[in-house]
Design a protein around this motif. Structure first.
Motif, PDB file in Angstrom:
ATOM      1  N   TYR A  53       0.842  -1.198   0.000  1.00 56.50           N
ATOM      2  CA  TYR A  53       0.000   0.000   0.000  1.00 56.50           C
ATOM      3  C   TYR A  53       0.875   1.245   0.000  1.00 56.50           C
ATOM      4  O   TYR A  53       1.806   1.363   0.788  1.00 56.50           O
ATOM      5  N   ASN A  54       0.540   2.193  -0.858  1.00 58.13           N
ATOM      6  CA  ASN A  54       1.389   3.372  -1.044  1.00 58.13           C
ATOM      7  C   ASN A  54       0.769   4.678  -0.538  1.00 58.13           C
ATOM      8  O   ASN A  54       1.239   5.750  -0.874  1.00 58.13           O
ATOM      9  N   GLY A  55      -0.296   4.589   0.233  1.00 60.30           N
ATOM     10  CA  GLY A  55      -0.909   5.796   0.784  1.00 60.30           C
ATOM     11  C   GLY A  55      -1.936   6.453  -0.117  1.00 60.30           C
ATOM     12  O   GLY A  55      -2.338   7.591   0.143  1.00 60.30           O
ATOM     13  N   THR A  56      -2.368   5.769  -1.150  1.00 63.50           N
ATOM     14  CA  THR A  56      -3.384   6.326  -2.048  1.00 63.50           C
ATOM     15  C   THR A  56      -4.616   6.722  -1.231  1.00 63.50           C
ATOM     16  O   THR A  56      -5.079   5.953  -0.396  1.00 63.50           O
ATOM     17  N   PRO A  57      -5.166   7.928  -1.468  1.00 67.99           N
ATOM     18  CA  PRO A  57      -6.321   8.397  -0.689  1.00 67.99           C
ATOM     19  C   PRO A  57      -7.559   7.505  -0.876  1.00 67.99           C
ATOM     20  O   PRO A  57      -7.723   6.838  -1.895  1.00 67.99           O
ATOM     21  N   LEU A  58      -8.420   7.559   0.101  1.00 69.19           N
ATOM     22  CA  LEU A  58      -9.621   6.730   0.129  1.00 69.19           C
ATOM     23  C   LEU A  58     -10.482   6.909  -1.126  1.00 69.19           C
ATOM     24  O   LEU A  58     -10.947   5.929  -1.701  1.00 69.19           O
ATOM     25  N   ALA A  59     -10.712   8.127  -1.552  1.00 65.49           N
ATOM     26  CA  ALA A  59     -11.575   8.357  -2.726  1.00 65.49           C
ATOM     27  C   ALA A  59     -11.021   7.652  -3.963  1.00 65.49           C
ATOM     28  O   ALA A  59     -11.780   7.023  -4.715  1.00 65.49           O
ATOM     29  N   ARG A  60      -9.720   7.716  -4.153  1.00 60.33           N
ATOM     30  CA  ARG A  60      -9.114   7.044  -5.313  1.00 60.33           C
ATOM     31  C   ARG A  60      -9.168   5.530  -5.152  1.00 60.33           C
ATOM     32  O   ARG A  60      -9.362   4.796  -6.126  1.00 60.33           O
ATOM     33  N   MET A  61      -9.002   5.054  -3.925  1.00 60.24           N
ATOM     34  CA  MET A  61      -9.066   3.605  -3.695  1.00 60.24           C
ATOM     35  C   MET A  61     -10.490   3.095  -3.931  1.00 60.24           C
ATOM     36  O   MET A  61     -10.679   1.998  -4.460  1.00 60.24           O
ATOM     37  N   TYR A  62     -11.482   3.888  -3.535  1.00 57.78           N
ATOM     38  CA  TYR A  62     -12.865   3.487  -3.779  1.00 57.78           C
ATOM     39  C   TYR A  62     -13.139   3.415  -5.283  1.00 57.78           C
ATOM     40  O   TYR A  62     -13.760   2.468  -5.762  1.00 57.78           O
ATOM     41  N   ASP A  63     -12.651   4.396  -6.027  1.00 63.72           N
ATOM     42  CA  ASP A  63     -12.803   4.362  -7.485  1.00 63.72           C
ATOM     43  C   ASP A  63     -12.147   3.114  -8.072  1.00 63.72           C
ATOM     44  O   ASP A  63     -12.703   2.466  -8.971  1.00 63.72           O
ATOM     45  N   ALA A  64     -10.967   2.776  -7.570  1.00 61.64           N
ATOM     46  CA  ALA A  64     -10.263   1.586  -8.056  1.00 61.64           C
ATOM     47  C   ALA A  64     -11.059   0.322  -7.724  1.00 61.64           C
ATOM     48  O   ALA A  64     -11.159  -0.601  -8.541  1.00 61.64           O
ATOM     49  N   ALA A  65     -11.631   0.286  -6.527  1.00 61.95           N
ATOM     50  CA  ALA A  65     -12.425  -0.885  -6.131  1.00 61.95           C
ATOM     51  C   ALA A  65     -13.679  -1.001  -6.990  1.00 61.95           C
ATOM     52  O   ALA A  65     -14.080  -2.112  -7.358  1.00 61.95           O
ATOM     53  N   LEU A  66     -14.294   0.125  -7.330  1.00 58.20           N
ATOM     54  CA  LEU A  66     -15.464   0.113  -8.212  1.00 58.20           C
ATOM     55  C   LEU A  66     -15.115  -0.446  -9.592  1.00 58.20           C
ATOM     56  O   LEU A  66     -15.920  -1.145 -10.209  1.00 58.20           O
ATOM     57  N   ALA A  67     -13.912  -0.141 -10.059  1.00 54.26           N
ATOM     58  CA  ALA A  67     -13.479  -0.594 -11.380  1.00 54.26           C
ATOM     59  C   ALA A  67     -12.884  -2.001 -11.340  1.00 54.26           C
ATOM     60  O   ALA A  67     -12.591  -2.575 -12.390  1.00 54.26           O
ATOM     61  N   SER A  68     -12.747  -2.553 -10.157  1.00 56.02           N
ATOM     62  CA  SER A  68     -12.138  -3.875  -9.999  1.00 56.02           C
ATOM     63  C   SER A  68     -12.940  -4.952 -10.726  1.00 56.02           C
ATOM     64  O   SER A  68     -14.171  -4.884 -10.820  1.00 56.02           O
ATOM     65  N   ALA A  69     -12.236  -5.962 -11.184  1.00 50.14           N
ATOM     66  CA  ALA A  69     -12.889  -7.104 -11.858  1.00 50.14           C
ATOM     67  C   ALA A  69     -13.748  -7.908 -10.884  1.00 50.14           C
ATOM     68  O   ALA A  69     -14.576  -8.712 -11.318  1.00 50.14           O
ATOM     69  N   LYS A  70     -13.578  -7.686  -9.599  1.00 53.46           N
ATOM     70  CA  LYS A  70     -14.378  -8.421  -8.605  1.00 53.46           C
ATOM     71  C   LYS A  70     -15.855  -8.055  -8.682  1.00 53.46           C
ATOM     72  O   LYS A  70     -16.703  -8.832  -8.254  1.00 53.46           O
ATOM     73  N   GLY A  71     -16.153  -6.869  -9.158  1.00 56.78           N
ATOM     74  CA  GLY A  71     -17.542  -6.463  -9.345  1.00 56.78           C
ATOM     75  C   GLY A  71     -18.138  -5.734  -8.148  1.00 56.78           C
ATOM     76  O   GLY A  71     -17.603  -5.750  -7.045  1.00 56.78           O
ATOM     77  N   HIS A  72     -19.277  -5.133  -8.415  1.00 57.15           N
ATOM     78  CA  HIS A  72     -19.951  -4.312  -7.405  1.00 57.15           C
ATOM     79  C   HIS A  72     -20.516  -5.142  -6.259  1.00 57.15           C
ATOM     80  O   HIS A  72     -20.539  -4.677  -5.116  1.00 57.15           O
ATOM     81  N   ASP A  73     -20.973  -6.355  -6.533  1.00 62.05           N
ATOM     82  CA  ASP A  73     -21.513  -7.193  -5.451  1.00 62.05           C
ATOM     83  C   ASP A  73     -20.430  -7.533  -4.437  1.00 62.05           C
ATOM     84  O   ASP A  73     -20.668  -7.488  -3.223  1.00 62.05           O
TER      85      ASP A  73
END
Length: 138
Positions: free
Chosen positions: A59-79
């Motif tokens: 983990y490199n200290g990326t802010p929460l808002a950017r991490m949330y965006d990354a999680a939304l775009a993740s292949a794991k999906g919204h569920d």
């Protein structure tokens, strides 16, 4: 400690149902989430989202808002993200000191937190405000 004038003003506001409670960062950290850990602050949630995204680097200290965006775009999906957030932000247990918040009628309660700690604190075990004007005057 607050001054006597401020105390009298606060008591009057509570008694007349005019007091507004504002809860911010740190309020929820004493509660336990569904994963059995303390409700995370923003930095810890960002780090957990980094792990959720399975980035190879530390983990490199990326802010929460950017991490949330990354999680939304993740292949794991919204569920999967929804389940992750539920495990980390839904309160499973709140300490007894939260009873102090729940025992008063508040005109409004505002929070900057994404979790449900205040809702659980107020509704747990069918809590109802118990304070009476005479209690506050003491």
């Amino acid at each position: 400690m607050i001054g006597e004038n401020d105390r009298a003003y606060l008591v009057d506001a509570l008694v007349s149902n005019r007091a507004v409670l504002f809860l911010g960062a740190g309020f929820s950290m004493g509660a336990t989430n569904k994963a059995g850990a303390n409700i995370p602050n923003g930095g810890r949630l960002a780090e957990s989202l980094w792990e959720f995204c399975e980035f190879k680097e530390p983990y490199n200290g990326t802010p929460l808002a950017r991490m949330y965006d990354a999680a939304l775009a993740s292949a794991k999906g919204h569920d999967a993200l929804s389940r992750f957030l539920d495990q980390h932000l839904a309160a499973a247990d709140v300490p007894n000191w939260y009873d102090e918040i729940a025992k008063y009628y508040w005109y409004r309660i505002y929070t900057t937190n994404f979790d449900n700690v205040v809702e659980v604190a107020i509704s747990e075990e069918q809590r109802r405000p118990q304070a009476r004007p005479a209690d506050l005057a003491q």
